[in-house]
Write an enzyme that holds these catalytic residues in place. Sequence first.
Site, PDB file in Angstrom:
ATOM      1  CD  GLU A 647      -2.896   1.126   2.374  1.00  0.00           C
ATOM      2  OE1 GLU A 647      -3.731   2.036   2.468  1.00  0.00           O
ATOM      3  OE2 GLU A 647      -2.868   0.134   3.140  1.00  0.00           O
ATOM      4  CE  LYS A 664      -9.102   0.264   6.137  1.00  0.00           C
ATOM      5  NZ  LYS A 664      -8.096  -0.649   6.641  1.00  0.00           N
TER       6      LYS A 664
END
Length: 859
Positions: A647, A664
């Site tokens: 990420e 997410k």
Amino acid sequence: MATTPLGIRSYPYPYPYPWWLRRSSAASPGGFGVRTVRFPSNHPRRLCSAPREGAGEGGHEIVRTLLIDNYDSYTYNIFQELTVVNRVAPVVIYNDEWTWEYIYDCLYEEKAFDNIVISPGPGSPMCADDIGVCLHILRECGDIPILGVCLGHQALGFVHGAKIAHAPEPVHGRLSEIEHTGHNLFKHIPSGRRSGFKVVRYHSLVIQANSLPKELVPIAWTTSDRTLSYLEAEHPCTISSPLSITNGSSSYELTERVLMGVMHTSRPHYGVQFHPESIATSFGRQIFQNFKKLTVEHGLHTPSLHHRKVSDIGDKLDLLTNGSLNSIKKANNHLHDKFLNGTRENKRKYLKLQWKKLDGLANRIDGRGKIFSELFGNQNGGDTFWLDSSSTDQNRARFSFMGGKGGPLWKQLTFRLIDQSNGSKSGGHLLIRDSSGSIKKNFLKDGFFEFIDKEIQSFQYDERDFEGLPFDFFGGFVGFLGYGLKIECDASVNRHKSTTPDACLFFSDNLLVIDHTNGDVYLLAIRDSTNLSNQWLVETEKKLIRLAARPKIMNIKFPSKTSPQRESSFIPEKSKTQYLRDVAKCLNFIRDGESYELCLTSQQRKRVGDIDKLGLYLKLREKNPAPYAAWLNFENEKLAVFCSSPERFLRLDRHGILEAKPIKGTISRGNTIEEDGRLRLQLQYSEKDQAENLMIVDLLRNDLGRVCQPGTVQVSRLMEVQSYSTVHTMVSTIQGQKKTNLTPVHCIRAAFPGGSMTGAPKLRSMELLDLVESCPRGIYSGSIGFISYNGTFDLNIVIRTIVWCDGDVSVGSGGAIVALSKPEEEYDEMMLKAKAPIKVVQAMCAKEEAVSSCVPLQS
């Protein structure tokens, strides 16, 4: 302590530091209530004055808005929309930043604003500390147009006597179709089922429709259909019924319509329960345009002729805005004045970049790890870094950066925040160690970000030095920013003291870069005007050529077994029972409107002693390759970080483009192609995971909206499922053009820590998580990456990471708790995210134990 009829605010007991008590006491030395402030010299009349342009059509008018921020994480999405629609930026204040007396002076004496927008926010309008001065404004400003969004909408109902109650269920990051009366607030917007008017909702409380007083009239409702996930709203033809693969969640059938909009019968006051500023709300900008037109038709409040120009407003606006932007803007002005007056001119650092390109050389060497081990791996890679794009498939990453100690400008910065248990919020101790071993200690009263900002601003360079280089790191600061630095980014407190430094960075003046697309190797060296030696470039090139001439050795991999005893030797910070209880606490906070989403985390620890650290990292990058992986080894701190993060937190390129890529939604890979495909689809169409992702996307849009040019924040990819070696993840990409008057460090502070590791609204969520979590996050949840000497940067989110500190290793993991979460599933997801790093540690320990048992004792 008194509580509302809903039980809101019951949570601080037995917790010792209620967030609102801290904030009120800090804001007002005399006690509770709205903070009293003196009128600033930069009066809003002077900031918001501009000649009128056009007449008649509201679209051509300039409208000035006072935007009240209820400590939300979506306010600057509204700010961006209003700036585009109104043709001038609104002035943003926190709900306890100005007194009512000062607001009255701005509105009625100085006539500085034409309308008011009251933002969403956590909590309830029945709690004075949640809503601040907003109720006073709604009571007293009967002749000024006001639009309340979510919490602002509830405040409009509450101030006139309506009842605020729990919604049939908390709805966060999910969509509903809307039916309206055709009021001008919804002009040019369709109505009803299958009309295309779908809105995003973030709320747990509602105005009870049957309690509306005669002064308020309903103008919008949900249709009696169920809530929708984002993909269902986007593709209604292909998804016409609740999905069977929803990762444990199912769509909720509404038993009754929920009130979504109200208006006052005699005042120009309006409220909407949904979020028109959300990326997934249709016709959101049209609502703001309609509110502008209603304002123009009502009669603009500000005089038609003034002395100032519109262009002045955008430059001066941040002097009145709240929070970290206000402080960093002041710091920027202070620095600019110092440079302008020449008082810091003697401290400017003139840097010269030398570099050389070695075409395709990496392709002739047996693995990238071989290059790092040969050049920087001596003595277990002490005082070295490797920003390692170990997963380069699907063009996720292209370059890797390596470096170590040795250059004349090299230094290490180690920063530790002061103990905040006594109420202190800022400052810390900085230790600077140079390549000769000399040490300097400083106390940074204004914090670490302020120090780094001044350092970056002090560099002078010639942009022609790095023309032709295809990457954005040319040397500079590289290392980590710990989660505890949130205290320098408007967080109220750090309840847990980190055992590791809160920031640790090298200043790297010698750098090797590998281009994974073609195997090109770049050697870079930064020098100052007193030393322009290229010795490191020459010597490193010779080493690489010798390394390329060696025959490649085929790696033979032997299967390794990890004993059950080793697998159970990691000690969790929390038992499963306690973690499930904490998930339940988070769900209660969400039910009471305190948060929309909480990223609950925990840690697992193990004693490993003086393990082969470089070998451990090489094993991690083999087993769990990732585009934002990293190796950091701070020898004097007895600290090493092995990161396999997928990420990106935030990047700024040399063209001024900011980019965030929040993750997410995570699910494991399958054992077969069929199972893997089914799990991928399960993640893609999970209503819960889509809601998680959408909330964080809107949060990152807000964070970038604080520092980007209005109208430039875009979501280029929304909820894209990406696959890695052990998991599928749901990733979105948000971009925007940085404001020219803000520095790179301002951008980092505006978004730190990454919203995917906090939840939303960010400030309230961090306060709640500090109460629930039992240990410091430390490096986990922070960022690793670089800040180049020219101001470009690229930082990851520290997840899927092993931290070694003086013989102990820790692995952090967690997950977003939302209204649709189920405790058992959240626990399983938390354990899944820790699985890959933990297995690598276990395998390494078993290997070292096997090797040591084969070594004969010396006589």
